[in-house]
Write a protein that holds these residues in place. Structure first.
Motif, mmCIF file in Angstrom:
data_model
loop_
_atom_site.group_PDB
_atom_site.id
_atom_site.type_symbol
_atom_site.label_atom_id
_atom_site.label_comp_id
_atom_site.label_asym_id
_atom_site.label_seq_id
_atom_site.Cartn_x
_atom_site.Cartn_y
_atom_site.Cartn_z
ATOM 1 N N GLY A 1 -4.054 -3.525 8.029
ATOM 2 C CA GLY A 1 -5.364 -3.324 7.657
ATOM 3 C C GLY A 1 -5.593 -5.009 6.926
ATOM 4 N N ASP A 2 -5.212 -5.063 5.731
ATOM 5 C CA ASP A 2 -5.399 -6.336 5.117
ATOM 6 C C ASP A 2 -4.075 -6.776 4.297
ATOM 7 O OD1 ASP A 2 -5.511 -5.061 2.526
ATOM 8 O OD2 ASP A 2 -7.858 -4.957 2.856
ATOM 9 N N LYS B 1 -3.270 -6.245 1.513
ATOM 10 C CA LYS B 1 -2.483 -5.121 0.861
ATOM 11 C C LYS B 1 -1.774 -4.096 1.445
ATOM 12 C CE LYS B 1 -6.332 -4.188 -2.554
ATOM 13 N NZ LYS B 1 -7.520 -3.078 -3.005
ATOM 14 N N ASP B 2 -1.546 -4.202 2.789
ATOM 15 C CA ASP B 2 -0.630 -3.422 3.547
ATOM 16 C C ASP B 2 0.688 -3.979 3.588
ATOM 17 O OD1 ASP B 2 -2.561 -1.282 4.399
ATOM 18 O OD2 ASP B 2 -3.686 -3.036 4.899
ATOM 19 N N ILE B 3 1.068 -4.944 3.007
ATOM 20 C CA ILE B 3 2.523 -5.235 3.055
ATOM 21 C C ILE B 3 3.255 -4.417 2.328
ATOM 22 C CG2 ILE B 3 2.312 -6.934 1.005
ATOM 23 C CD1 ILE B 3 4.023 -8.815 2.555
ATOM 24 N N THR B 4 4.580 -4.179 2.494
ATOM 25 C CA THR B 4 5.193 -3.346 1.621
ATOM 26 C C THR B 4 5.962 -4.273 0.378
ATOM 27 O OG1 THR B 4 7.510 -3.750 2.598
ATOM 28 C CG2 THR B 4 6.011 -1.797 3.659
ATOM 29 N N LEU C 1 6.933 -8.115 0.507
ATOM 30 C CA LEU C 1 6.404 -9.042 -0.563
ATOM 31 C C LEU C 1 7.385 -9.700 -1.358
ATOM 32 C CD1 LEU C 1 3.853 -10.051 -1.878
ATOM 33 C CD2 LEU C 1 3.783 -8.215 -3.737
ATOM 34 N N LYS D 1 10.877 0.762 -2.249
ATOM 35 C CA LYS D 1 10.330 -0.614 -2.031
ATOM 36 C C LYS D 1 9.555 -0.421 -0.687
ATOM 37 C CE LYS D 1 13.799 -3.241 -4.317
ATOM 38 N NZ LYS D 1 14.915 -4.405 -3.794
ATOM 39 N N ASP D 2 9.471 0.643 -0.051
ATOM 40 C CA ASP D 2 8.873 0.475 1.434
ATOM 41 C C ASP D 2 7.514 1.172 1.240
ATOM 42 O OD1 ASP D 2 10.756 -0.668 3.367
ATOM 43 O OD2 ASP D 2 11.997 0.781 2.467
ATOM 44 N N ILE D 3 6.763 1.426 0.093
ATOM 45 C CA ILE D 3 5.637 1.865 -0.042
ATOM 46 C C ILE D 3 4.761 0.406 -0.088
ATOM 47 C CG2 ILE D 3 5.501 1.645 -2.519
ATOM 48 C CD1 ILE D 3 3.561 4.134 -2.375
ATOM 49 N N THR D 4 3.548 0.523 0.497
ATOM 50 C CA THR D 4 2.655 -0.658 0.785
ATOM 51 C C THR D 4 1.959 -0.806 -0.764
ATOM 52 O OG1 THR D 4 0.715 0.670 1.378
ATOM 53 C CG2 THR D 4 2.207 -0.439 3.225
ATOM 54 N N LEU D 5 1.311 -2.058 -0.848
ATOM 55 C CA LEU D 5 0.639 -2.332 -2.089
ATOM 56 C C LEU D 5 -0.308 -1.302 -2.176
ATOM 57 C CD1 LEU D 5 0.521 -6.038 -2.335
ATOM 58 C CD2 LEU D 5 2.426 -4.523 -3.083
ATOM 59 N N ARG D 6 -1.253 -1.187 -0.875
ATOM 60 C CA ARG D 6 -2.204 0.008 -0.952
ATOM 61 C C ARG D 6 -2.119 1.319 -1.414
ATOM 62 N NH1 ARG D 6 -6.748 -0.581 1.881
ATOM 63 N NH2 ARG D 6 -5.921 -2.370 3.220
ATOM 64 N N GLY D 7 -0.702 1.493 -0.920
ATOM 65 C CA GLY D 7 -0.217 3.057 -1.385
ATOM 66 C C GLY D 7 0.091 3.051 -2.820
ATOM 67 N N VAL E 1 -2.932 6.330 3.959
ATOM 68 C CA VAL E 1 -2.371 5.109 3.747
ATOM 69 C C VAL E 1 -1.045 4.978 4.814
ATOM 70 C CG1 VAL E 1 -1.110 3.230 2.256
ATOM 71 C CG2 VAL E 1 -3.172 4.839 1.521
ATOM 72 N N HIS E 2 -1.124 4.175 6.141
ATOM 73 C CA HIS E 2 0.214 4.386 6.995
ATOM 74 C C HIS E 2 1.129 3.468 6.453
ATOM 75 C CE1 HIS E 2 -2.509 6.353 10.265
ATOM 76 N NE2 HIS E 2 -3.300 5.298 9.901
ATOM 77 N N ASN E 3 2.159 3.650 7.287
ATOM 78 C CA ASN E 3 3.651 2.979 6.834
ATOM 79 C C ASN E 3 4.204 2.914 8.175
ATOM 80 O OD1 ASN E 3 5.715 1.678 5.739
ATOM 81 N ND2 ASN E 3 4.928 2.569 3.874
#
Lengths: 280, 280
Positions: free
Chosen positions: A10-11, A13-16, A20, B13-19, B113-115
């Motif tokens: 996505g954008d 925000k989709d980094i983990t 990060l 730690k593997d969740i995304t910022l969006r998640g 929210v994908h991963n």
């Protein structure tokens, strides 16, 4: 250490969190520019969205740079921490395997941070990932170059009742014919295949080959901007999807094989004229 | 709103910022407990690692609970924000499609929210994801139940030169035979198939069927704890992998098809006795 970090689909925000954390401790950050970076806010104001989030400057690495200067990047990774950011997951495209192989041969340690990619995010339409056959790529046809090796693969998958993911051509930083003639490097504007073009080409090949691998009645799912907030997923027969305006890139297409009841229930939500699909 | 959020493969730690952003704004948080939650620090001190990160309590949802109480969860999601956390990506397993279908029928909005999931993270071994055929599941054989439908699928993939991902059986919260007899619910300890058991079963089926779909010389890649910091990836013929101790779950196995040079170069790093593979 070389960190190869997937950014997701996505954008920014989709980094983990893991990704990060790794970027933040790197002395140098590169981002691959082979595929679409549109949704990462890079087309209008450069890399500012990501640079702001990471608190450091990012170098855009196109294919040419990675091919020509890979060893410079890797030598830097020998004595300091270097991040190489890629859209999706690091192992969606061959090129990142290349980078790992070169890193290894220079004895540079590599760490990979995974993320979602088109290869698994297509699961959102409800078709089970384990019921896909071989993935195919559909290249832009030109007047003189109309390769159709995807046809047999689709045919084979369909005979086995399997779904087929079609990855659609992306042309980024192609030298223009004019510039090749003049010996100066100038590039064509980026070109992304739409679902509509893909279906036109598929049906053209079916007309030429005439082996009934599929027809304009064959059920498909079109995905635009998969994983983005404005993603669009529409299911229907080829001839219907041909008329849909899917908007900006990236697009991809799934040709549906035999379906199980749960798959059908999910697909229903994406049929033309049905309720809105789940978005990401 | 129901948020179905992929946690990725490693740990918290593997969740995304969006998640993470989505979880933080939810009034209620569930986590699916169908698959392995071992690496998320849930086996020893409950959910504390995740609960600390999210700043809220989490309810463990096993298959039974999701099947029996899905509508309660979904009705809550109608008037407030509810998070349903899953290991990997939300659409690796059928069950989450079920949840989406039920949500839709109750007119509950769903966001995904994908991963990363096993389906794309196996790319780390260097075998191209688009060169995989149909995925197979290998179930635990019992004295009376030895289903081998995976055999034809592997055979077909290999004839086409394609790689095969084998997902290995997981038995979590299976009622014990004793408890079924007594009419009281008691559960067997969780059971995860190892790569060694999978290869033993594969070779047993090959001996029985004798159609040379593969042999103990067939090249494979074994993955343990894929995406975790202590992941282990080893390539070699079946008979060699049979002797490797891959350690704790989860395990999965890839049976290699025909390979391209870049694939071979990457696989080399994972061969027994070679240099250490890239880790995540």
């Amino acid at each position: 250490m070389l960190y190869i970090i997937g950014l997701g689909l996505g954008d920014e925000k989709d980094i983990t969190l893991r990704g990060l954390e790794a970027v933040k401790k790197c002395q140098k950050v590169f981002i691959e520019a082979y595929t679409s970076l549109l949704s990462f806010g890079l087309s209008t104001d450069g890399l500012s969205t990501l640079e702001k989030l990471y608190g450091k400057s990012i170098t855009l690495a196109d294919r040419e740079m990675v091919e020509e200067k890979a060893d410079d990047i890797l030598l830097e990774a020998r004595s300091s921490d270097v991040a190489f950011l890629v859209v999706g997951d690091p192992f969606g495209a061959t090129t990142h395997s290349d980078l790992v192989v070169r890193a290894k041969s220079l004895e540079v340690d590599v760490r990979v941070v995974h993320n979602a990619s088109v290869m698994n995010a297509i699961g959102v339409c409800g078709l089970q990932l384990y019921r896909y056959g071989e993935t195919v790529s559909i290249p832009f046809f030109t007047d003189t170059w109309r390769p159709d090796s995807f046809y047999e693969k689709i045919q084979r998958n369909r005979k086995l009742g399997l779904h087929t993911l079609c990855l659609l051509d992306i042309r980024v930083k192609e030298p223009s014919l004019e510039s090749l003639c003049r010996g100066k490097k100038q590039y064509e504007p980026p070109k992304y295949m739409t679902i509509n073009t893909a279906i036109e080409q598929l049906l053209e090949v079916e007309r030429t080959r005439g082996e009934n691998a599929f027809s304009e009645e064959t059920a498909c799912v079109g995905f635009a901007r998969l994983g983005s907030e404005d993603q669009m997923v529409v299911a229907g027969p080829m001839k219907q999807l041909l008329e849909v305006d899917f908007g900006p890139p990236l697009h991809c297409l799934v040709i549906v094989g035999n379906t199980h009841p749960v798959e059908e229930e999910m697909l229903e939500f994406y049929m033309l004229g049905k309720s809105l699909p789940p978005t990401s």
